[in-house]
Design a protein around this motif. Structure first.
Motif, PDB file in Angstrom:
ATOM      1  N   SER A 141       0.835  -1.211   0.000  1.00 25.94           N
ATOM      2  CA  SER A 141       0.000   0.000   0.000  1.00 25.94           C
ATOM      3  C   SER A 141       0.868   1.258   0.000  1.00 25.94           C
ATOM      4  CB  SER A 141      -0.935   0.004   1.206  1.00 25.94           C
ATOM      5  OG  SER A 141      -0.204   0.061   2.420  1.00 25.94           O
ATOM      6  N   LEU A 142       2.026   1.204   0.655  1.00 29.58           N
ATOM      7  CA  LEU A 142       2.909   2.369   0.700  1.00 29.58           C
ATOM      8  C   LEU A 142       3.548   2.625  -0.666  1.00 29.58           C
ATOM      9  CD1 LEU A 142       4.701   1.758   4.131  1.00 29.58           C
ATOM     10  CD2 LEU A 142       2.429   2.679   3.664  1.00 29.58           C
ATOM     11  N   ALA A 143       3.998   1.554  -1.316  1.00 30.96           N
ATOM     12  CA  ALA A 143       4.575   1.708  -2.659  1.00 30.96           C
ATOM     13  C   ALA A 143       3.517   2.222  -3.641  1.00 30.96           C
ATOM     14  CB  ALA A 143       5.146   0.370  -3.131  1.00 30.96           C
ATOM     15  N   ARG A 144       2.299   1.715  -3.501  1.00 31.90           N
ATOM     16  CA  ARG A 144       1.209   2.164  -4.392  1.00 31.90           C
ATOM     17  C   ARG A 144       0.915   3.654  -4.165  1.00 31.90           C
ATOM     18  NH1 ARG A 144      -2.699  -0.935  -2.530  1.00 31.90           N
ATOM     19  NH2 ARG A 144      -2.003  -2.706  -3.762  1.00 31.90           N
ATOM     20  N   PHE A 145       0.959   4.072  -2.914  1.00 34.27           N
ATOM     21  CA  PHE A 145       0.756   5.477  -2.571  1.00 34.27           C
ATOM     22  C   PHE A 145       1.739   6.361  -3.326  1.00 34.27           C
ATOM     23  CE2 PHE A 145       2.239   8.978   0.169  1.00 34.27           C
ATOM     24  CZ  PHE A 145       1.061   9.677   0.405  1.00 34.27           C
ATOM     25  N   TRP A 146       3.026   5.985  -3.319  1.00 37.91           N
ATOM     26  CA  TRP A 146       4.026   6.817  -3.977  1.00 37.91           C
ATOM     27  C   TRP A 146       3.928   6.751  -5.492  1.00 37.91           C
ATOM     28  CZ3 TRP A 146       6.338  10.733  -1.978  1.00 37.91           C
ATOM     29  CH2 TRP A 146       6.471  10.797  -0.584  1.00 37.91           C
ATOM     30  N   ARG A 147       3.496   5.626  -6.013  1.00 36.64           N
ATOM     31  CA  ARG A 147       3.323   5.561  -7.478  1.00 36.64           C
ATOM     32  C   ARG A 147       2.231   6.522  -7.936  1.00 36.64           C
ATOM     33  NH1 ARG A 147       3.948  -0.143  -6.505  1.00 36.64           N
ATOM     34  NH2 ARG A 147       6.041  -0.786  -7.124  1.00 36.64           N
ATOM     35  N   ARG A 148       1.242   6.759  -7.059  1.00 36.45           N
ATOM     36  CA  ARG A 148       0.177   7.700  -7.406  1.00 36.45           C
ATOM     37  C   ARG A 148       0.618   9.148  -7.189  1.00 36.45           C
ATOM     38  NH1 ARG A 148      -3.659   3.648  -4.879  1.00 36.45           N
ATOM     39  NH2 ARG A 148      -4.763   2.726  -6.635  1.00 36.45           N
ATOM     40  N   VAL A 149       1.469   9.364  -6.196  1.00 34.89           N
ATOM     41  CA  VAL A 149       1.929  10.719  -5.895  1.00 34.89           C
ATOM     42  C   VAL A 149       2.930  11.214  -6.924  1.00 34.89           C
ATOM     43  CG1 VAL A 149       3.282  12.081  -4.254  1.00 34.89           C
ATOM     44  CG2 VAL A 149       1.495  10.553  -3.412  1.00 34.89           C
ATOM     45  N   LEU A 150       3.835  10.350  -7.335  1.00 33.12           N
ATOM     46  CA  LEU A 150       4.913  10.770  -8.233  1.00 33.12           C
ATOM     47  C   LEU A 150       4.383  11.074  -9.635  1.00 33.12           C
ATOM     48  CD1 LEU A 150       7.610   8.178  -7.131  1.00 33.12           C
ATOM     49  CD2 LEU A 150       7.614  10.644  -6.668  1.00 33.12           C
ATOM     50  N   PRO A 151       4.976  12.034 -10.316  1.00 32.90           N
ATOM     51  CA  PRO A 151       4.536  12.379 -11.671  1.00 32.90           C
ATOM     52  C   PRO A 151       4.608  11.174 -12.610  1.00 32.90           C
ATOM     53  CG  PRO A 151       6.015  14.058 -10.806  1.00 32.90           C
ATOM     54  CD  PRO A 151       6.063  12.915  -9.839  1.00 32.90           C
ATOM     55  N   LEU A 180       2.092   0.717  16.100  1.00 29.92           N
ATOM     56  CA  LEU A 180       1.094   1.775  15.940  1.00 29.92           C
ATOM     57  C   LEU A 180       1.468   2.707  14.794  1.00 29.92           C
ATOM     58  CD1 LEU A 180      -1.471   3.147  16.941  1.00 29.92           C
ATOM     59  CD2 LEU A 180      -0.071   4.410  18.595  1.00 29.92           C
ATOM     60  N   ALA A 181       2.752   3.066  14.697  1.00 23.93           N
ATOM     61  CA  ALA A 181       3.196   3.958  13.622  1.00 23.93           C
ATOM     62  C   ALA A 181       2.963   3.320  12.261  1.00 23.93           C
ATOM     63  CB  ALA A 181       4.670   4.308  13.807  1.00 23.93           C
ATOM     64  N   PHE A 182       3.289   2.033  12.133  1.00 24.19           N
ATOM     65  CA  PHE A 182       3.105   1.379  10.835  1.00 24.19           C
ATOM     66  C   PHE A 182       1.619   1.249  10.510  1.00 24.19           C
ATOM     67  CE2 PHE A 182       3.495  -1.279   7.257  1.00 24.19           C
ATOM     68  CZ  PHE A 182       4.808  -1.178   6.815  1.00 24.19           C
ATOM     69  N   ALA A 183       0.803   0.954  11.507  1.00 28.63           N
ATOM     70  CA  ALA A 183      -0.639   0.843  11.272  1.00 28.63           C
ATOM     71  C   ALA A 183      -1.204   2.182  10.795  1.00 28.63           C
ATOM     72  CB  ALA A 183      -1.343   0.381  12.543  1.00 28.63           C
ATOM     73  N   ARG A 184      -0.760   3.264  11.413  1.00 23.15           N
ATOM     74  CA  ARG A 184      -1.228   4.592  10.997  1.00 23.15           C
ATOM     75  C   ARG A 184      -0.705   4.946   9.605  1.00 23.15           C
ATOM     76  NH1 ARG A 184      -0.266   7.501  16.907  1.00 23.15           N
ATOM     77  NH2 ARG A 184      -2.398   7.174  17.701  1.00 23.15           N
ATOM     78  N   LEU A 185       0.523   4.541   9.300  1.00 24.58           N
ATOM     79  CA  LEU A 185       1.089   4.786   7.978  1.00 24.58           C
ATOM     80  C   LEU A 185       0.306   4.027   6.918  1.00 24.58           C
ATOM     81  CD1 LEU A 185       3.505   6.348   6.789  1.00 24.58           C
ATOM     82  CD2 LEU A 185       4.854   4.268   7.017  1.00 24.58           C
ATOM     83  N   HIS A 186      -0.002   2.780   7.211  1.00 22.02           N
ATOM     84  CA  HIS A 186      -0.792   1.958   6.291  1.00 22.02           C
ATOM     85  C   HIS A 186      -2.168   2.588   6.062  1.00 22.02           C
ATOM     86  CE1 HIS A 186      -2.525  -1.637   4.433  1.00 22.02           C
ATOM     87  NE2 HIS A 186      -3.534  -1.508   5.280  1.00 22.02           N
ATOM     88  N   ALA A 187      -2.797   3.052   7.135  1.00 23.11           N
ATOM     89  CA  ALA A 187      -4.115   3.671   7.015  1.00 23.11           C
ATOM     90  C   ALA A 187      -4.034   4.953   6.196  1.00 23.11           C
ATOM     91  CB  ALA A 187      -4.677   3.961   8.406  1.00 23.11           C
ATOM     92  N   SER A 190      -3.528   4.045   2.519  1.00 21.76           N
ATOM     93  CA  SER A 190      -4.708   3.383   1.970  1.00 21.76           C
ATOM     94  C   SER A 190      -5.868   4.357   1.811  1.00 21.76           C
ATOM     95  CB  SER A 190      -5.134   2.219   2.872  1.00 21.76           C
ATOM     96  OG  SER A 190      -4.096   1.271   2.990  1.00 21.76           O
ATOM     97  N   ASP A 191      -6.039   5.254   2.772  1.00 22.40           N
ATOM     98  CA  ASP A 191      -7.175   6.177   2.748  1.00 22.40           C
ATOM     99  C   ASP A 191      -7.074   7.203   1.643  1.00 22.40           C
ATOM    100  OD1 ASP A 191      -8.271   4.879   4.871  1.00 22.40           O
ATOM    101  OD2 ASP A 191      -7.695   6.363   6.376  1.00 22.40           O
ATOM    102  N   VAL A 192      -5.868   7.771   1.444  1.00 26.10           N
ATOM    103  CA  VAL A 192      -5.752   8.839   0.456  1.00 26.10           C
ATOM    104  C   VAL A 192      -5.182   8.345  -0.865  1.00 26.10           C
ATOM    105  CG1 VAL A 192      -5.461  10.549   2.266  1.00 26.10           C
ATOM    106  CG2 VAL A 192      -3.444   9.565   1.185  1.00 26.10           C
TER     107      VAL A 192
END
Length: 320
Positions: A141-151, A180-187, A190-192
């Motif tokens: 989910s984190l890698a997918r987040f950055w693929r969407r953020v990056l141009p 807790l930090a990783f769970a919040r990072l994942h959320a 995933s949310d945005v």
């Protein structure tokens, strides 16, 4: 004391079981699965085993003591001519599997500790956060987040190193706070992530204030260089300041629009960065820092330091 050599050259299933210290049921189980070949059958149709079966049965038991699955035991036995190689491969696989399972257990233990220690009113919310990720968590989910953020126009190789730097690896032995930090990072990711698109991209309309066109590939190469130069200052805890790192940082944005680094450009850049700062990205880097045990600053910490250095310089120039 048992005689290792059977008088007639073979043992019955019961005799073999007694010599090996196992049950008849165990011998029959391995025989039925082809792991323990019979030497012959008696006139009554009963199984008979030669002396080599005892050594083979002892090897099977030793492998099973290591919790090796029966199919893997069979693969080891099938490579009689390369037993050492087979054992090496199997042991390496088992160690890897055990490491994965132990890491998962440590994550579950830390998650349970987190739930036990938190105030009762927060327990249900934290349980939902933790339950939304696997243990140990993966970083998809984190890698997918950055693929969407990056141009979109970034070269694949450039995207790869940015994602590698931006996506933290889950610690093998986490603390409750890291869970807790990783769970919040994942959320957060995933949310945005599903709707973030060009919302955070460096090619947003606000950046047109810096000039026409957009070369994000040049920007990220320049930022990487600037962050590397600033890293010693961050590790040493020095306050943001002018110097080579800031010059490299500003030059990266100038190249983004094909402009020169001038005092006027720095003034405009300071304003644009303030207006386009996204709290979600800031929160991402904050949580990432909580997960890292490395002394190296995150890209987010480096950017914050350099932006503060730019703002200080611009404010000083304006006041002067």
């Amino acid at each position: 004391m048992w005689n290792d050599a059977p008088p007639d050259g073979t043992w019955s299933i019961g005799e073999l079981a007694a010599r090996a210290g196992v049950t008849v049921k165990t011998v029959r189980f391995y025989s039925d699965r082809g792991l323990l070949p019979e030497a012959a059958r008696s006139t009554g149709g009963h199984r008979r085993y030669g002396p080599e079966a005892l050594d083979r049965l002892r090897l099977i038991r030793s492998l099973r003591t290591l919790d090796l699955p029966v199919p893997d035991v069979g693969r080891v036995l099938d490579r009689d001519d390369a037993l050492e190689d087979a054992l090496e491969d199997v042991i390496a696989d088992r160690l890897k599997d055990l490491g994965t399972r132990m890491t998962a257990m440590r994550w579950r233990e830390a998650a349970l500790q987190l739930l036990q220690d938190c105030p009762p009113g927060e327990r249900a919310g934290r349980l939902l956060l933790i339950g939304a990720m696997t243990t140990p968590p993966d970083t998809t989910s984190l890698a997918r987040f950055w693929r969407r953020v990056l141009p979109v126009r970034l070269p694949a190789a450039q995207k790869s190193w940015i994602i590698e730097a931006a996506v933290p690896q889950p610690p093998a032995d986490p603390t409750p706070a890291q869970v807790l930090a990783f769970a919040r990072l994942h959320a957060l990711a995933s949310d945005v992530g599903s709707g973030i698109g060009g919302d955070i991209s460096v090619c947003r309309p606000e950046y047109l204030l810096l000039g026409e066109g957009c070369r994000p590939d040049m920007l990220y190469d320049g930022l990487r260089e600037a962050f590397a130069i600033a890293s010693p200052d961050l590790r040493a805890g020095r306050p943001p300041r002018e110097g080579e790192a800031l010059d490299s940082f500003v030059a990266a944005f100038a190249r983004l629009r094909g402009l020169r680094d001038t005092p006027g450009f720095r003034h405009r850049l300071s304003g644009v960065l303030a207006r386009t700062s996204d709290p979600r990205i800031g929160r991402y880097w904050e949580l990432t820092a909580q997960l890292s045990s490395s002394p190296e600053p995150t890209f987010g910490a480096s950017e914050d330091w350099l932006r503060a250095a730019l703002d200080t310089q611009v404010a000083g120039a304006t006041a002067g």
